[in-house]
Motif scaffolding. Structure first.
Motif, PDB file in Angstrom:
ATOM      1  N   LEU A 199     -26.361  -5.764 -27.783  1.00  0.00           N
ATOM      2  CA  LEU A 199     -26.438  -5.445 -29.215  1.00  0.00           C
ATOM      3  C   LEU A 199     -25.249  -4.622 -29.715  1.00  0.00           C
ATOM      4  O   LEU A 199     -25.056  -4.464 -30.915  1.00  0.00           O
ATOM      5  N   THR A 200     -24.480  -4.067 -28.787  1.00  0.00           N
ATOM      6  CA  THR A 200     -23.325  -3.280 -29.236  1.00  0.00           C
ATOM      7  C   THR A 200     -21.990  -4.002 -29.012  1.00  0.00           C
ATOM      8  O   THR A 200     -21.004  -3.685 -29.657  1.00  0.00           O
ATOM      9  N   SER A 218     -12.071  -3.340 -31.289  1.00  0.00           N
ATOM     10  CA  SER A 218     -13.522  -3.574 -31.334  1.00  0.00           C
ATOM     11  C   SER A 218     -14.111  -3.417 -29.944  1.00  0.00           C
ATOM     12  O   SER A 218     -13.426  -3.638 -28.940  1.00  0.00           O
ATOM     13  N   SER A 219     -15.415  -3.082 -29.905  1.00  0.00           N
ATOM     14  CA  SER A 219     -16.072  -3.053 -28.595  1.00  0.00           C
ATOM     15  C   SER A 219     -16.390  -4.485 -28.153  1.00  0.00           C
ATOM     16  O   SER A 219     -16.889  -4.712 -27.057  1.00  0.00           O
ATOM     17  N   TYR A 274     -11.998 -13.989 -31.538  1.00  0.00           N
ATOM     18  CA  TYR A 274     -12.045 -12.612 -32.041  1.00  0.00           C
ATOM     19  C   TYR A 274     -11.968 -11.621 -30.882  1.00  0.00           C
ATOM     20  O   TYR A 274     -11.150 -10.703 -30.870  1.00  0.00           O
ATOM     21  N   LEU A 301     -20.593  -1.059 -35.304  1.00  0.00           N
ATOM     22  CA  LEU A 301     -21.139  -2.137 -36.144  1.00  0.00           C
ATOM     23  C   LEU A 301     -21.272  -1.626 -37.580  1.00  0.00           C
ATOM     24  O   LEU A 301     -22.034  -0.692 -37.860  1.00  0.00           O
ATOM     25  N   ILE A 342     -21.592 -13.179 -41.055  1.00  0.00           N
ATOM     26  CA  ILE A 342     -22.332 -13.524 -39.819  1.00  0.00           C
ATOM     27  C   ILE A 342     -23.798 -13.826 -40.160  1.00  0.00           C
ATOM     28  O   ILE A 342     -24.362 -14.830 -39.753  1.00  0.00           O
TER      29      ILE A 342
HETATM   30  C1  LIG Z   1     -31.722  -6.595 -35.026  1.00  0.00           C
HETATM   31  C2  LIG Z   1     -30.314  -6.911 -35.290  1.00  0.00           C
HETATM   32  C3  LIG Z   1     -29.404  -5.889 -34.721  1.00  0.00           C
HETATM   33  C4  LIG Z   1     -30.010  -8.347 -34.905  1.00  0.00           C
HETATM   34  C5  LIG Z   1     -28.614  -8.805 -35.241  1.00  0.00           C
HETATM   35  C6  LIG Z   1     -28.095  -9.791 -34.228  1.00  0.00           C
HETATM   36  C7  LIG Z   1     -26.602 -10.091 -34.297  1.00  0.00           C
HETATM   37  C8  LIG Z   1     -26.261 -10.815 -35.584  1.00  0.00           C
HETATM   38  C9  LIG Z   1     -25.767  -8.809 -34.108  1.00  0.00           C
HETATM   39  C10 LIG Z   1     -26.134  -8.071 -32.809  1.00  0.00           C
HETATM   40  C11 LIG Z   1     -24.879  -7.396 -32.325  1.00  0.00           C
HETATM   41  C12 LIG Z   1     -23.902  -7.551 -33.466  1.00  0.00           C
HETATM   42  C13 LIG Z   1     -22.474  -7.276 -33.255  1.00  0.00           C
HETATM   43  C14 LIG Z   1     -22.045  -6.528 -32.226  1.00  0.00           C
HETATM   44  C15 LIG Z   1     -20.651  -6.118 -32.031  1.00  0.00           C
HETATM   45  C16 LIG Z   1     -19.785  -6.230 -33.294  1.00  0.00           C
HETATM   46  C17 LIG Z   1     -18.318  -6.053 -32.931  1.00  0.00           C
HETATM   47  C18 LIG Z   1     -18.082  -4.641 -32.457  1.00  0.00           C
HETATM   48  C19 LIG Z   1     -17.373  -6.489 -33.973  1.00  0.00           C
HETATM   49  O1  LIG Z   1     -16.188  -6.165 -33.882  1.00  0.00           O
HETATM   50  C20 LIG Z   1     -17.738  -7.420 -35.053  1.00  0.00           C
HETATM   51  C21 LIG Z   1     -19.213  -7.575 -35.300  1.00  0.00           C
HETATM   52  C22 LIG Z   1     -20.038  -7.572 -34.003  1.00  0.00           C
HETATM   53  C23 LIG Z   1     -19.657  -8.755 -33.153  1.00  0.00           C
HETATM   54  C24 LIG Z   1     -21.561  -7.617 -34.384  1.00  0.00           C
HETATM   55  C25 LIG Z   1     -21.936  -8.913 -35.069  1.00  0.00           C
HETATM   56  C26 LIG Z   1     -23.433  -9.099 -35.299  1.00  0.00           C
HETATM   57  C27 LIG Z   1     -24.227  -8.952 -33.990  1.00  0.00           C
HETATM   58  C28 LIG Z   1     -23.850 -10.056 -33.037  1.00  0.00           C
END
Ligand SMILES: CC(C)CCC[C@@H](C)[C@H]1CC[C@H]2C3=CC[C@H]4[C@H](C)C(=O)CC[C@]4(C)[C@H]3CC[C@]12C
Ligand SMILES: NC(=O)C1=CN([C@@H]2O[C@H](COP(=O)(O)OP(=O)(O)OC[C@H]3O[C@@H](n4cnc5c(N)ncnc54)[C@H](OP(=O)(O)O)[C@@H]3O)[C@@H](O)[C@H]2O)C=CC1
Length: 348
Positions: free
Chosen positions: A117-118, A187-188, A209, A241, A250
């Motif tokens: 999730l992160t 970004s992480s 990305y 995030l 997204i």
């Molecule tokens: C309950 C909610 C949190 C469900 C959301 C699910 C997904 C849409 C998102 C969960 C993790 C998210 C992300 C994590 C890392 C971010 C990263 C650091 C970045 O640079 C851009 C955006 C992220 C990829 C982001 C995107 C949405 C999630 C995948």
């Protein structure tokens, strides 16, 4: 003398919040905001001036995914400023994002749920394409356009750049009484496994990305190794995030709004759920106040927010192989030479 700060991607999200926060920190800076077009520049400038009426804010227009535009803005910056104290390389894109909800669902049931999730590892892909310069768009916008922009603070033609670059950086970005700083928004989601030296533009995979952000981390590490002695320091940050135009592509805005209570809960465990652009700019602002000599070149500075909403910065080691970083840097220089030969008319 006033400090000059350039921010790319200033028209919204983390970039705009960063501009507002920098002026709140130090109202005497000269802030130069880089947006994609004049309309956005003016609208952004008006927004900033509404909150900071006495601020010195100038604008430049650049499309970082277009080399001709980057070359033009570099020339303009060279004419306008003697030096740049801080360059926030913040603009970024994630086109055609796709969330794998099946993998997300399975991941929720594993011990790696917080990691997923992160970092979005294993649950996000993107579809990239070639831009007008024949480069992969994500690589070009997130990294290469910025790389060229920084390099073009120099006045030397590409044929002799190799030898002259350091000296030119010395006169324009360094060598003054205070060091100059590059601060990249990484970004992480940056992951070694998404990056490959043989396909560093990520033409073949679906994680452009992640690859571009890992490439950013590599670049920053090498810039430090090569230029710290000349007074140029580079850092990478992750805003966490953040709800911005990027995340609204997204999932739709209404869904993010519905998910907000869940995300506030997640924040008790996942401190990188900064959620607002203001919180996301915490690490950028923190770095603005640090002496670069004391920073670790192998660290990424993460903006974090506690469950109770308190923002802070957490340094985390970055996972880079310095040999790969050096090889990649050489590839960037080769690509720079190759691509800029086409634009000799724009180089003075
Ligand atoms: C309950 C909610 C949190 C469900 C959301 C699910 C997904 C849409 C998102 C969960 C993790 C998210 C992300 C994590 C890392 C971010 C990263 C650091 C970045 O640079 C851009 C955006 C992220 C990829 C982001 C995107 C949405 C999630 C995948
Ligand atoms: N949101 C998040 O959760 C996270 C974001 N990041 C990074 O933070 C940075 C800022 O993103 P964020 O504020 O969230 O997203 P936004 O989409 O709100 O901001 C992106 C900024 O980049 C600009 N930009 C995009 N493409 C170009 C281009 N070709 N030339 C010039 N400017 C361009 C946009 O301009 P325009 O208004 O014209 O589109 C906008 O100002 C990015 O580098 C992103 O990768 C990192 C981790 C997490």
């Amino acid at each position: 003398m006033e400090r000059v700060v350039l921010v790319t991607g200033a028209s919204g999200g983390v970039g705009l919040a960063l501009c507002q926060r920098l002026l709140a920190e130090d109202g005497r800076i000269h802030l130069c905001i880089a947006c994609r077009n004049a309309q956005k520049s003016e609208a952004t400038r008006d927004l900033i001036l509404a909150a900071h009426p006495a601020a010195q804010v100038s604008t430049v227009e650049v499309d970082l995914g277009n080399l001709a535009s980057v070359l033009r803005v570099a020339r303009e910056l060279r004419c306008r400023f003697q030096r740049l104290d801080f360059v926030y390389l913040n603009a970024g894109i994630m086109p055609n994002p796709h969330v794998n909800f099946k993998a997300l669902w399975h991941g929720l049931l594993t011990g790696r749920v917080l990691h997923m999730l992160t970092t979005a590892e294993g649950i996000m892909t993107q579809t990239d394409r070639l831009n007008g310069d024949g480069l992969q768009e994500v690589f070009a916008t997130n990294l290469f356009g910025h790389f060229i922009l920084v390099r073009l603070r120099m006045k030397i033609k590409p044929s002799v750049w190799w030898l002259m670059w350091v000296r030119q950086l010395e006169s324009l970005l360094c060598g003054n009484e205070k060091p100059s700083r590059l601060i990249w928004t990484s970004s992480s989601n940056a992951r070694e496994s998404a990056f490959s030296l043989s396909d560093y533009q990520h033409a073949k995979g679906q994680e452009s990305y992640s690859s571009s952000k890992y490439a950013t981390d590599l670049t920053s590490v090498v810039l430090n190794r090569k230029f710290n002695k000349q007074g140029l320091y580079s850092s990478v940050v992750c805003p966490g995030l953040v709800m911005s135009n990027m995340t609204y592509r997204i999932l739709p805005v209404f869904l993010w709004k519905l998910l907000m209570p869940i995300m506030w809960l997640i924040r008790f465990f996942a401190k990188t759920y900064t959620l607002t652009p203001y919180n996301g700019a915490e690490a950028h602002v923190w770095l603005f106040k640090q002496k670069p000599e004391y920073l670790d070149a192998l660290v990424k500075y993460h903006s974090c927010t506690s469950g109770l909403g308190k923002s802070y910065v957490e340094p985390r080691k970055i996972n880079v192989d310095e040999e790969i970083a050096e090889k990649f840097y050489q590839k960037l220089l080769e690509l720079e030479k190759e691509t800029l030969e086409r634009y000799s008319d724009l180089l003075d």
